[in-house]
Design a protein around this motif. Structure first.
Motif, mmCIF file in Angstrom:
data_model
loop_
_atom_site.group_PDB
_atom_site.id
_atom_site.type_symbol
_atom_site.label_atom_id
_atom_site.label_comp_id
_atom_site.label_asym_id
_atom_site.label_seq_id
_atom_site.Cartn_x
_atom_site.Cartn_y
_atom_site.Cartn_z
ATOM 1 N N PRO A 6 0.834 -1.199 0.000
ATOM 2 C CA PRO A 6 0.000 0.000 0.000
ATOM 3 C C PRO A 6 0.875 1.257 0.000
ATOM 4 C CG PRO A 6 -0.149 -1.155 2.108
ATOM 5 C CD PRO A 6 0.700 -1.993 1.193
ATOM 6 N N VAL A 7 0.418 2.260 -0.697
ATOM 7 C CA VAL A 7 1.157 3.522 -0.779
ATOM 8 C C VAL A 7 0.806 4.366 0.441
ATOM 9 C CG1 VAL A 7 1.437 5.635 -2.119
ATOM 10 C CG2 VAL A 7 1.192 3.448 -3.294
ATOM 11 N N PRO A 8 1.801 4.838 1.189
ATOM 12 C CA PRO A 8 1.503 5.713 2.329
ATOM 13 C C PRO A 8 0.902 7.019 1.836
ATOM 14 C CG PRO A 8 3.883 5.509 2.008
ATOM 15 C CD PRO A 8 3.226 4.611 1.016
ATOM 16 N N TRP A 9 -0.089 7.506 2.553
ATOM 17 C CA TRP A 9 -0.776 8.715 2.116
ATOM 18 C C TRP A 9 -1.051 9.637 3.299
ATOM 19 C CZ3 TRP A 9 -5.563 9.583 4.270
ATOM 20 C CH2 TRP A 9 -6.160 8.479 4.900
ATOM 21 N N VAL A 10 -1.423 10.861 2.957
ATOM 22 C CA VAL A 10 -1.790 11.859 3.950
ATOM 23 C C VAL A 10 -2.949 12.666 3.366
ATOM 24 C CG1 VAL A 10 -0.059 13.526 3.104
ATOM 25 C CG2 VAL A 10 -0.918 13.711 5.440
ATOM 26 N N SER A 11 -3.891 13.064 4.203
ATOM 27 C CA SER A 11 -5.009 13.879 3.723
ATOM 28 C C SER A 11 -4.564 15.334 3.607
ATOM 29 C CB SER A 11 -6.207 13.772 4.669
ATOM 30 O OG SER A 11 -5.936 14.471 5.864
ATOM 31 N N ALA A 57 13.792 15.227 4.487
ATOM 32 C CA ALA A 57 12.567 15.950 4.835
ATOM 33 C C ALA A 57 11.376 15.069 4.518
ATOM 34 C CB ALA A 57 12.480 17.251 4.031
ATOM 35 N N GLU A 58 10.246 15.377 5.135
ATOM 36 C CA GLU A 58 9.018 14.682 4.766
ATOM 37 C C GLU A 58 8.588 15.186 3.391
ATOM 38 O OE1 GLU A 58 4.453 13.848 6.187
ATOM 39 O OE2 GLU A 58 5.798 14.935 7.518
ATOM 40 N N VAL A 59 8.439 14.270 2.442
ATOM 41 C CA VAL A 59 8.050 14.615 1.078
ATOM 42 C C VAL A 59 6.605 14.158 0.871
ATOM 43 C CG1 VAL A 59 8.518 14.249 -1.387
ATOM 44 C CG2 VAL A 59 10.422 14.394 0.255
ATOM 45 N N VAL A 60 5.754 15.105 0.459
ATOM 46 C CA VAL A 60 4.371 14.792 0.113
ATOM 47 C C VAL A 60 4.231 15.044 -1.381
ATOM 48 C CG1 VAL A 60 1.940 15.370 0.455
ATOM 49 C CG2 VAL A 60 3.515 15.384 2.413
ATOM 50 N N VAL A 61 3.867 13.994 -2.121
ATOM 51 C CA VAL A 61 3.773 14.073 -3.571
ATOM 52 C C VAL A 61 2.312 14.304 -3.956
ATOM 53 C CG1 VAL A 61 4.349 12.935 -5.750
ATOM 54 C CG2 VAL A 61 5.720 12.468 -3.706
ATOM 55 N N VAL A 62 2.110 15.223 -4.920
ATOM 56 C CA VAL A 62 0.752 15.596 -5.306
ATOM 57 C C VAL A 62 0.619 15.659 -6.825
ATOM 58 C CG1 VAL A 62 1.276 18.065 -5.089
ATOM 59 C CG2 VAL A 62 -1.090 17.322 -4.982
ATOM 60 N N CYS A 63 -0.538 15.241 -7.318
ATOM 61 C CA CYS A 63 -0.921 15.436 -8.710
ATOM 62 C C CYS A 63 -2.371 15.925 -8.693
ATOM 63 C CB CYS A 63 -0.744 14.157 -9.543
ATOM 64 S SG CYS A 63 -1.823 12.792 -9.071
ATOM 65 N N ARG A 64 -3.121 15.701 -9.728
ATOM 66 C CA ARG A 64 -4.498 16.219 -9.757
ATOM 67 C C ARG A 64 -5.412 15.430 -8.819
ATOM 68 N NH1 ARG A 64 -8.890 15.290 -13.801
ATOM 69 N NH2 ARG A 64 -10.454 16.860 -13.319
ATOM 70 N N MET A 65 -5.363 14.081 -8.926
ATOM 71 C CA MET A 65 -6.286 13.265 -8.145
ATOM 72 C C MET A 65 -5.602 12.221 -7.270
ATOM 73 S SD MET A 65 -9.281 12.760 -11.008
ATOM 74 C CE MET A 65 -10.192 11.620 -9.992
ATOM 75 N N GLY A 66 -4.332 11.953 -7.505
ATOM 76 C CA GLY A 66 -3.608 10.998 -6.672
ATOM 77 C C GLY A 66 -3.023 9.804 -7.397
ATOM 78 N N SER A 70 0.858 8.718 -6.682
ATOM 79 C CA SER A 70 1.004 7.405 -6.065
ATOM 80 C C SER A 70 2.130 6.626 -6.727
ATOM 81 C CB SER A 70 -0.319 6.638 -6.189
ATOM 82 O OG SER A 70 -0.189 5.334 -5.696
ATOM 83 N N GLN A 71 2.221 6.706 -8.064
ATOM 84 C CA GLN A 71 3.303 6.033 -8.782
ATOM 85 C C GLN A 71 4.655 6.628 -8.406
ATOM 86 O OE1 GLN A 71 2.562 5.562 -13.064
ATOM 87 N NE2 GLN A 71 0.410 5.958 -12.633
ATOM 88 N N VAL A 72 4.716 7.935 -8.246
ATOM 89 C CA VAL A 72 5.974 8.597 -7.879
ATOM 90 C C VAL A 72 6.386 8.199 -6.462
ATOM 91 C CG1 VAL A 72 7.095 10.821 -7.461
ATOM 92 C CG2 VAL A 72 5.702 10.490 -9.518
ATOM 93 N N VAL A 73 5.426 8.125 -5.541
ATOM 94 C CA VAL A 73 5.735 7.692 -4.170
ATOM 95 C C VAL A 73 6.351 6.294 -4.200
ATOM 96 C CG1 VAL A 73 4.715 7.000 -1.961
ATOM 97 C CG2 VAL A 73 4.059 9.167 -3.013
ATOM 98 N N THR A 74 5.743 5.396 -4.954
ATOM 99 C CA THR A 74 6.264 4.032 -5.067
ATOM 100 C C THR A 74 7.679 4.044 -5.641
ATOM 101 O OG1 THR A 74 4.041 3.126 -5.311
ATOM 102 C CG2 THR A 74 5.860 1.766 -6.106
ATOM 103 N N TYR A 75 7.894 4.829 -6.679
ATOM 104 C CA TYR A 75 9.212 4.925 -7.310
ATOM 105 C C TYR A 75 10.249 5.462 -6.324
ATOM 106 C CZ TYR A 75 12.953 6.416 -10.417
ATOM 107 O OH TYR A 75 14.181 6.604 -11.003
ATOM 108 N N LEU A 76 9.908 6.563 -5.642
ATOM 109 C CA LEU A 76 10.863 7.155 -4.692
ATOM 110 C C LEU A 76 11.193 6.178 -3.568
ATOM 111 C CD1 LEU A 76 9.581 10.841 -4.469
ATOM 112 C CD2 LEU A 76 11.658 10.017 -5.611
ATOM 113 N N ALA A 77 10.185 5.466 -3.079
ATOM 114 C CA ALA A 77 10.431 4.489 -2.014
ATOM 115 C C ALA A 77 11.405 3.411 -2.491
ATOM 116 C CB ALA A 77 9.117 3.873 -1.551
#
Length: 112
Positions: A6-11, A57-66, A70-77
């Motif tokens: 699962p991809v970690p997320w934040v609201s 640093a804490e990195v929060v990745v954003v696009c239009r809808m997620g 989500s793919q970028v978060v997976t790649y960075l991890a």
């Protein structure tokens, strides 16, 4: 059998003020509206520009809808980032939560 993690997320409401907000949308999307202080790095440029994404640093990745973020978060991890999360619902959720936005084209900030 391999199972995706699962991809970690934040609201949008929970994004810390000191988070490094990485906006991976295309240029026209960024120009129309983005979070103040966000850093623009289109998704397809991430592999060539990894050095621009902080590891301390804490990195929060954003696009239009997620989806893209989500793919970028997976790649960075997979590249070794351990403090990276996806903005749940993307800029649409950010705007809906009443978080601040700015534009680069002189028009009211908007999500496109």
């Amino acid at each position: 059998m391999w199972k995706p993690q699962p991809v970690p997320w934040v609201s949008a409401d929970e994004v810390p003020d000191d988070a490094y907000l990485l906006d991976v949308r295309e240029d026209d999307e960024w120009t129309a509206g983005h979070a103040p202080g966000a850093h623009h790095l289109p998704m397809m440029e991430i592999p060539a520009r990894l050095a621009e994404v902080p590891t301390d640093a804490e990195v929060v990745v954003v696009c239009r809808m997620g989806g893209r973020s989500s793919q970028v978060v997976t790649y960075l991890a997979k590249q070794g980032w351990d403090n990276v999360r996806n903005l749940d619902g993307g800029m649409e959720a950010w705007q809906s939560a009443g978080r601040p936005m700015v534009s680069e084209d002189g028009q009211p900030a908007r999500v496109v």
